[in-house]
Write an enzyme that holds these catalytic residues in place. Structure first.
Site, PDB file in Angstrom:
ATOM      1  N   MET A  32       0.842  -1.199   0.000  1.00  0.00           N
ATOM      2  CA  MET A  32       0.000   0.000   0.000  1.00  0.00           C
ATOM      3  C   MET A  32       0.884   1.258   0.000  1.00  0.00           C
ATOM      4  O   MET A  32       0.421   2.353   0.298  1.00  0.00           O
ATOM      5  CB  MET A  32      -0.932  -0.005   1.205  1.00  0.00           C
ATOM      6  CG  MET A  32      -1.929  -1.164   1.165  1.00  0.00           C
ATOM      7  SD  MET A  32      -3.405  -0.881   2.125  1.00  0.00           S
ATOM      8  CE  MET A  32      -2.727  -0.709   3.761  1.00  0.00           C
ATOM      9  N   LEU A  35       6.639   3.156   1.499  1.00  0.00           N
ATOM     10  CA  LEU A  35       7.580   2.034   1.596  1.00  0.00           C
ATOM     11  C   LEU A  35       8.655   2.279   2.658  1.00  0.00           C
ATOM     12  O   LEU A  35       9.215   3.365   2.763  1.00  0.00           O
ATOM     13  CB  LEU A  35       8.238   1.776   0.238  1.00  0.00           C
ATOM     14  CG  LEU A  35       7.287   1.415  -0.908  1.00  0.00           C
ATOM     15  CD1 LEU A  35       8.086   1.084  -2.182  1.00  0.00           C
ATOM     16  CD2 LEU A  35       6.360   0.258  -0.556  1.00  0.00           C
ATOM     17  N   HIS A  36       8.919   1.244   3.450  1.00  0.00           N
ATOM     18  CA  HIS A  36       9.968   1.283   4.469  1.00  0.00           C
ATOM     19  C   HIS A  36      10.853   0.047   4.277  1.00  0.00           C
ATOM     20  O   HIS A  36      10.666  -0.720   3.316  1.00  0.00           O
ATOM     21  CB  HIS A  36       9.356   1.354   5.874  1.00  0.00           C
ATOM     22  CG  HIS A  36       8.293   0.319   6.127  1.00  0.00           C
ATOM     23  ND1 HIS A  36       8.552  -1.034   6.095  1.00  0.00           N
ATOM     24  CD2 HIS A  36       6.957   0.434   6.393  1.00  0.00           C
ATOM     25  CE1 HIS A  36       7.441  -1.707   6.348  1.00  0.00           C
ATOM     26  NE2 HIS A  36       6.443  -0.846   6.523  1.00  0.00           N
ATOM     27  N   HIS A  39       9.153  -3.344   3.520  1.00  0.00           N
ATOM     28  CA  HIS A  39       8.810  -3.525   2.105  1.00  0.00           C
ATOM     29  C   HIS A  39      10.080  -3.778   1.285  1.00  0.00           C
ATOM     30  O   HIS A  39      10.103  -4.637   0.407  1.00  0.00           O
ATOM     31  CB  HIS A  39       8.133  -2.270   1.551  1.00  0.00           C
ATOM     32  CG  HIS A  39       6.852  -1.888   2.225  1.00  0.00           C
ATOM     33  ND1 HIS A  39       6.724  -0.757   2.994  1.00  0.00           N
ATOM     34  CD2 HIS A  39       5.633  -2.478   2.251  1.00  0.00           C
ATOM     35  CE1 HIS A  39       5.492  -0.657   3.446  1.00  0.00           C
ATOM     36  NE2 HIS A  39       4.801  -1.692   3.021  1.00  0.00           N
ATOM     37  N   GLN A  63     -10.577  -2.686   1.467  1.00  0.00           N
ATOM     38  CA  GLN A  63     -10.133  -3.427   2.665  1.00  0.00           C
ATOM     39  C   GLN A  63     -10.163  -2.560   3.914  1.00  0.00           C
ATOM     40  O   GLN A  63      -9.763  -3.001   4.987  1.00  0.00           O
ATOM     41  CB  GLN A  63      -8.754  -4.046   2.441  1.00  0.00           C
ATOM     42  CG  GLN A  63      -7.598  -3.069   2.390  1.00  0.00           C
ATOM     43  CD  GLN A  63      -6.283  -3.747   2.053  1.00  0.00           C
ATOM     44  OE1 GLN A  63      -6.095  -4.268   0.949  1.00  0.00           O
ATOM     45  NE2 GLN A  63      -5.353  -3.768   2.998  1.00  0.00           N
ATOM     46  N   GLY A 156       4.887 -10.337   3.618  1.00  0.00           N
ATOM     47  CA  GLY A 156       5.584 -10.310   4.890  1.00  0.00           C
ATOM     48  C   GLY A 156       4.847 -11.112   5.960  1.00  0.00           C
ATOM     49  O   GLY A 156       3.609 -11.100   6.028  1.00  0.00           O
ATOM     50  N   ASP A 159       2.160  -9.637   8.534  1.00  0.00           N
ATOM     51  CA  ASP A 159       0.710  -9.846   8.415  1.00  0.00           C
ATOM     52  C   ASP A 159       0.471 -11.342   8.282  1.00  0.00           C
ATOM     53  O   ASP A 159       0.117 -11.846   7.208  1.00  0.00           O
ATOM     54  CB  ASP A 159       0.179  -9.076   7.212  1.00  0.00           C
ATOM     55  CG  ASP A 159       0.419  -7.583   7.350  1.00  0.00           C
ATOM     56  OD1 ASP A 159      -0.398  -6.919   7.979  1.00  0.00           O
ATOM     57  OD2 ASP A 159       1.463  -7.095   6.868  1.00  0.00           O
ATOM     58  N   VAL A 185      10.734  -7.332   9.501  1.00  0.00           N
ATOM     59  CA  VAL A 185      11.863  -6.419   9.705  1.00  0.00           C
ATOM     60  C   VAL A 185      11.494  -5.461  10.845  1.00  0.00           C
ATOM     61  O   VAL A 185      10.380  -4.928  10.885  1.00  0.00           O
ATOM     62  CB  VAL A 185      12.176  -5.634   8.416  1.00  0.00           C
ATOM     63  CG1 VAL A 185      13.298  -4.633   8.648  1.00  0.00           C
ATOM     64  CG2 VAL A 185      12.549  -6.602   7.292  1.00  0.00           C
ATOM     65  N   SER A 194       6.243  -0.456  10.247  1.00  0.00           N
ATOM     66  CA  SER A 194       4.887  -0.356   9.715  1.00  0.00           C
ATOM     67  C   SER A 194       4.688   1.062   9.188  1.00  0.00           C
ATOM     68  O   SER A 194       5.195   2.014   9.786  1.00  0.00           O
ATOM     69  CB  SER A 194       3.864  -0.628  10.831  1.00  0.00           C
ATOM     70  OG  SER A 194       2.588  -0.141  10.444  1.00  0.00           O
TER      71      SER A 194
HETATM   72  P1  AMP Z   1       1.391  -3.007   3.419  1.00  0.00           P
HETATM   73  O1  AMP Z   1       1.968  -1.914   2.580  1.00  0.00           O
HETATM   74  O2  AMP Z   1       1.295  -2.674   4.867  1.00  0.00           O
HETATM   75  O3  AMP Z   1       0.112  -3.570   2.844  1.00  0.00           O
HETATM   76  O4  AMP Z   1       2.438  -4.200   3.339  1.00  0.00           O
HETATM   77  C1  AMP Z   1       2.842  -4.733   2.120  1.00  0.00           C
HETATM   78  C2  AMP Z   1       3.636  -5.984   2.372  1.00  0.00           C
HETATM   79  O5  AMP Z   1       4.782  -5.665   3.152  1.00  0.00           O
HETATM   80  C3  AMP Z   1       2.848  -7.042   3.143  1.00  0.00           C
HETATM   81  O6  AMP Z   1       3.143  -8.320   2.615  1.00  0.00           O
HETATM   82  C4  AMP Z   1       3.381  -6.891   4.542  1.00  0.00           C
HETATM   83  O7  AMP Z   1       3.305  -8.073   5.307  1.00  0.00           O
HETATM   84  C5  AMP Z   1       4.826  -6.522   4.272  1.00  0.00           C
HETATM   85  N1  AMP Z   1       5.401  -5.828   5.429  1.00  0.00           N
HETATM   86  C6  AMP Z   1       4.919  -4.744   6.073  1.00  0.00           C
HETATM   87  N2  AMP Z   1       5.683  -4.433   7.153  1.00  0.00           N
HETATM   88  C7  AMP Z   1       6.677  -5.368   7.175  1.00  0.00           C
HETATM   89  C8  AMP Z   1       7.782  -5.605   8.041  1.00  0.00           C
HETATM   90  N3  AMP Z   1       8.023  -4.835   9.099  1.00  0.00           N
HETATM   91  N4  AMP Z   1       8.585  -6.652   7.768  1.00  0.00           N
HETATM   92  C9  AMP Z   1       8.357  -7.464   6.697  1.00  0.00           C
HETATM   93  N5  AMP Z   1       7.331  -7.285   5.846  1.00  0.00           N
HETATM   94  C10 AMP Z   1       6.495  -6.253   6.069  1.00  0.00           C
END
Ligand code: AMP
Length: 286
Positions: A32, A35-36, A39, A63, A156, A159, A185, A194
């Site tokens: 979404m 990015l950190h 990601h 969602q 990741g 989730d 991470v 996050s």
């Molecule tokens: P999101 O942008 O929050 O929907 O996350 C996108 C993807 O990045 C999902 O598969 C998450 O599980 C993964 N993700 C988010 N935060 C982390 C993290 N701290 N470590 C590893 N994967 C992550």
């Protein structure tokens, strides 16, 4: 390396067709945005395993619940592009909601075909307080799979419930791709990365640290031989900052998602906590 920023499904498909003609392996990293390094670790893994990497950046309206943070969710596409460029992703696919769902549609099952994961997997953990959330996730991820047709898709373990549900979707619907789980991470002090951490004040961030601390305590007690869930639950609760609000702390077998009363290998210990107005999740698998 240049990363192509594409907003249209047609343009993504055009690139994919050419790659497929050349027999290239394609990886997809759905996100979404905002990015950190969490990601980034997924995108790096995709680069290692695939010839071409597509990162999708889409804050998926279907969602989010009506009182959730869809409007204020951070949108940082310029920086996202930089992150993708540094790692060497080939395409960022950043569609508008209109591009994904069409115009004049009610974004509900009144107007849209939805993917509904099994009740046993959604009526617990995050699904309890977020009704419809995983229908929205499964639906958008299936759409992304159909647009990008990846060989591998990277998710990741942060989730963990989402990952479990999506693995089941791939199996149940005979999707022709492999899901690659990637480890959580964390910051050096233990806080799981996050995009929602940006909502936290300095004081709230300190409180949030007690979330990973409580999971670490459970892990160390388990390593000492304590397996009883109620004992582990109480200890974790005593570590959580009193100004936070526990939404759930659950212990589930990560093979079948059933609740356990004694922790054993491959038990998912998942937690959701409200810190101020921010809802944070974390987990460990022992
Ligand atoms: P999101 O942008 O929050 O929907 O996350 C996108 C993807 O990045 C999902 O598969 C998450 O599980 C993964 N993700 C988010 N935060 C982390 C993290 N701290 N470590 C590893 N994967 C992550």
């Amino acid at each position: 390396m240049d990363t192509l920023l594409l907003n249209n499904i047609k343009d993504v498909r055009h690139n994919i067709e050419n790659w497929k003609k050349d027999g290239l392996k394609i990886g997809l990293v759905p996100t979404m945005g905002a990015l950190h390094n969490g990601h980034a670790s997924l995108i790096k893994k995709a680069k290692e395993m695939c010839d071409k990497v597509v990162v999708s950046v889409f804050v998926n309206p279907i969602q989010f619940g009506p009182n959730e943070d869809f409007d204020k969710y951070p949108r940082t596409i310029e920086n996202d592009k930089k992150v993708c460029e540094e790692i060497g992703a080939d395409i960022i696919f950043a569609p508008s909601p209109k591009e994904m769902y069409g115009e004049n549609k009610k974004l509900s099952n009144i107007d849209l075909t939805f993917v509904c994961p099994p009740y046993s997997l959604v009526d617990c953990l995050c699904g309890k307080s977020r009704p419809g959330h995983f229908d929205g996730v499964a639906t958008v991820v299936l759409k992304l799979f159909n647009i990008v047709t990846p060989d591998y898709a990277f998710f990741g373990l942060k989730d963990a419930q989402q990952l479990f549900i999506l693995k089941n979707m791939v199996k149940d619907l005979n999707l022709n791709l492999t899901i690659i789980p990637c480890p959580i991470v964390r910051e050096d002090d233990g806080l799981a990365l996050s995009s929602r951490n940006t909502y936290l004040s300095a004081e709230e961030r300190k409180q949030a640290l007690t979330i990973s601390a409580s999971l670490r305590k459970i892990e160390s007690l388990y390593k000492q031989g304590i397996t009883d869930v109620s004992t582990l639950f109480d200890t974790a609760l005593s570590i959580l900052d009193k100004n936070t609000e526990l939404e759930y702390l659950e212990f589930r077998d990560y093979d079948n998602f059933e609740k356990v009363s004694n922790v054993k290998n491959n038990t998912l210990i998942a937690i959701a906590v409200r810190v101020g107005k921010t809802r944070l999740i974390d987990n460990i698998i022992v």
